[in-house]
Scaffold this motif. Sequence first.
Motif, PDB file in Angstrom:
ATOM      1  N   ALA A 216       0.855  -1.191   0.000  1.00 23.14           N
ATOM      2  CA  ALA A 216       0.000   0.000   0.000  1.00 23.14           C
ATOM      3  C   ALA A 216       0.884   1.232   0.000  1.00 23.14           C
ATOM      4  O   ALA A 216       2.009   1.203   0.509  1.00 23.14           O
ATOM      5  CB  ALA A 216      -0.924  -0.006   1.216  1.00 23.14           C
ATOM      6  N   ARG A 217       0.361   2.281  -0.603  1.00 25.61           N
ATOM      7  CA  ARG A 217       1.109   3.537  -0.588  1.00 25.61           C
ATOM      8  C   ARG A 217       0.112   4.695  -0.605  1.00 25.61           C
ATOM      9  O   ARG A 217      -1.005   4.573  -1.119  1.00 25.61           O
ATOM     10  CB  ARG A 217       2.063   3.629  -1.780  1.00 25.61           C
ATOM     11  N   ILE A 218       0.539   5.783  -0.054  1.00 29.89           N
ATOM     12  CA  ILE A 218      -0.251   7.000  -0.056  1.00 29.89           C
ATOM     13  C   ILE A 218       0.699   8.179  -0.199  1.00 29.89           C
ATOM     14  O   ILE A 218       1.806   8.169   0.373  1.00 29.89           O
ATOM     15  CB  ILE A 218      -1.099   7.126   1.231  1.00 29.89           C
ATOM     16  N   THR A 219       0.294   9.141  -0.982  1.00 29.79           N
ATOM     17  CA  THR A 219       1.126  10.320  -1.207  1.00 29.79           C
ATOM     18  C   THR A 219       0.898  11.306  -0.068  1.00 29.79           C
ATOM     19  O   THR A 219      -0.221  11.798   0.122  1.00 29.79           O
ATOM     20  CB  THR A 219       0.778  10.981  -2.546  1.00 29.79           C
ATOM     21  N   LEU A 220       1.947  11.561   0.696  1.00 29.36           N
ATOM     22  CA  LEU A 220       1.837  12.501   1.813  1.00 29.36           C
ATOM     23  C   LEU A 220       2.097  13.929   1.352  1.00 29.36           C
ATOM     24  O   LEU A 220       1.439  14.863   1.821  1.00 29.36           O
ATOM     25  CB  LEU A 220       2.830  12.112   2.912  1.00 29.36           C
ATOM     26  N   LEU A 221       3.048  14.109   0.465  1.00 29.49           N
ATOM     27  CA  LEU A 221       3.376  15.441  -0.027  1.00 29.49           C
ATOM     28  C   LEU A 221       3.658  15.319  -1.516  1.00 29.49           C
ATOM     29  O   LEU A 221       4.510  14.536  -1.921  1.00 29.49           O
ATOM     30  CB  LEU A 221       4.592  16.009   0.705  1.00 29.49           C
ATOM     31  N   SER A 222       2.923  16.069  -2.305  1.00 34.72           N
ATOM     32  CA  SER A 222       3.069  16.016  -3.753  1.00 34.72           C
ATOM     33  C   SER A 222       3.673  17.321  -4.255  1.00 34.72           C
ATOM     34  O   SER A 222       3.460  18.387  -3.664  1.00 34.72           O
ATOM     35  CB  SER A 222       1.705  15.785  -4.421  1.00 34.72           C
ATOM     36  N   ASN A 223       4.413  17.216  -5.366  1.00 35.69           N
ATOM     37  CA  ASN A 223       4.980  18.425  -5.961  1.00 35.69           C
ATOM     38  C   ASN A 223       3.964  19.164  -6.835  1.00 35.69           C
ATOM     39  O   ASN A 223       4.261  20.200  -7.415  1.00 35.69           O
ATOM     40  CB  ASN A 223       6.223  18.085  -6.788  1.00 35.69           C
ATOM     41  N   VAL A 224       2.749  18.621  -6.954  1.00 34.94           N
ATOM     42  CA  VAL A 224       1.629  19.275  -7.631  1.00 34.94           C
ATOM     43  C   VAL A 224       0.534  19.495  -6.599  1.00 34.94           C
ATOM     44  O   VAL A 224       0.173  18.570  -5.862  1.00 34.94           O
ATOM     45  CB  VAL A 224       1.099  18.420  -8.803  1.00 34.94           C
TER      46      VAL A 224
END
Length: 500
Positions: free
Chosen positions: A361-369
């Motif tokens: 599983a993965r989740i984006t904590l901080l995105s560059n967009v």
Amino acid sequence: MIRPAPFLLRAMLLTGAMTPWPANAQSMAADGVALTFQAAEARLEHASPALAGADHAVNAARETQAALATLRRPVVSASAQYLQYQKTFSVDLSDAKGDAVNGAQDLLAGLPATVPAPFQEIAAEITGRLSQALPGLFALVPDTLSYRYRETVFRPTVQAAMPLYTGGAIPAIERGAAAGTSLARAQADQAREVARINLIRVYFGQLAAQSLEASALQSRDALAKLYGDAVKLEQAGVTPRAVTLQAQVARDTAEGAYQRASLAHGSARGDLSEVLDMTGVRPTTPLFVDSRPLAPVASFLGRSGEGPQARQAAAGRDLAGAGVDLARSRYRPQAFAFGEYNLNRNNALPTEPDWIVGVGARITLLSNVDRGHLLAAAKEREAAAAATEAQARKAADAATARAWDLVEGARRSFLLLNSSIAAAEKNLRVQQVSFREGEATITAVLAAEAALSAARTQRIATAYEYDLALAGLLAASNRLEAFGDHLARADQRVLPEPVR
């Protein structure tokens, strides 16, 4: 919006004036391929590149939707690698050597006490010598041991990965693909609708141009005869030279009008031939008008919001909604299952497993967009698409109402022109007889001839206007397929008179 027929006819005349046509256009009209309107419609389906392109676009959208319908399936792939690698091992032996020397010396120091008393002195001498020799013996062992290993490996593997949860991304993609198919179908329907309306324009336009040419020829011949009568009366001393000149001007003007009408007819023939991809088409379904009133405009408004343009707008709204769902999925976690199997375990790397399976599983904590702005933009596009859909439905209702008024206006005008032509013909006969008997002026005859010519032209133009307006009404109300039914029920026909 359908323009009034006089404007269309003037445009046809101008086009014809600029397009050269062979002098034998009249004979070509008689030798052309006879086609009913129904046959022309059937021909259009095979002759129009626009329709073929629209159908291919629908097929492409349908295939894309089918391709994206299996996103939930696992992805299984096989790979093979041919590897050559080298591994170097280094072991530090300095501490081990010291420990070994000390241990061996301690062992030798205790040995004399373990032998019988008569031999202890001999044993002590031997162990002493050995103890002194030990450092020299271990000095031959290096402080660092290095080992280099080189190997060639063939590594075939099978990998599998399957999404378990995508945060709504897969449903959003599938929804967008379905909207794309709906959009392509609506665009194809609109292309087919535009092509059919254009066929109606050029098919009945050629008939209108042919009728106008025949009417212009009638006027020219009538004025030519009038000019001949004026010449005879002048020679008999009944009328002055000015009357003859007036008749000559009228005849020459009628000749110019006929030439323009003939060129317009040739241009119209070229338009129909181009649309149907045929050389020399002779329409056999005449211009028509139904003298009975149309059904109330309200009966045409029920399906006006289901036309191709409204359906394109609805598909655009669905596509924008899928974009909102996809933007929301960026905030949610994703889960997946994976596995790998080594098909050549006998030649595997030392650290490589024979097989492996697992879930992740993965989740984006901080995105560059900035995902918030992306979601806001998607919502704005959805709102814009919804407004466009509402406007398209509103515009369809307005176009339907305007087209209904045009059809009804053309119908009423056409019926009035029937009696006008009869009166104009009777008036012309009276004026011609009076002129020959010297009881009327040539001006009255010319005015009567002009009135009859105008009435004939207006009747042709009004019939053409009725047919175009009817096509526009049926298209705006999403009933264009009923055009043939209206044609069959019509009780007034305008047949082009043969060109002599």
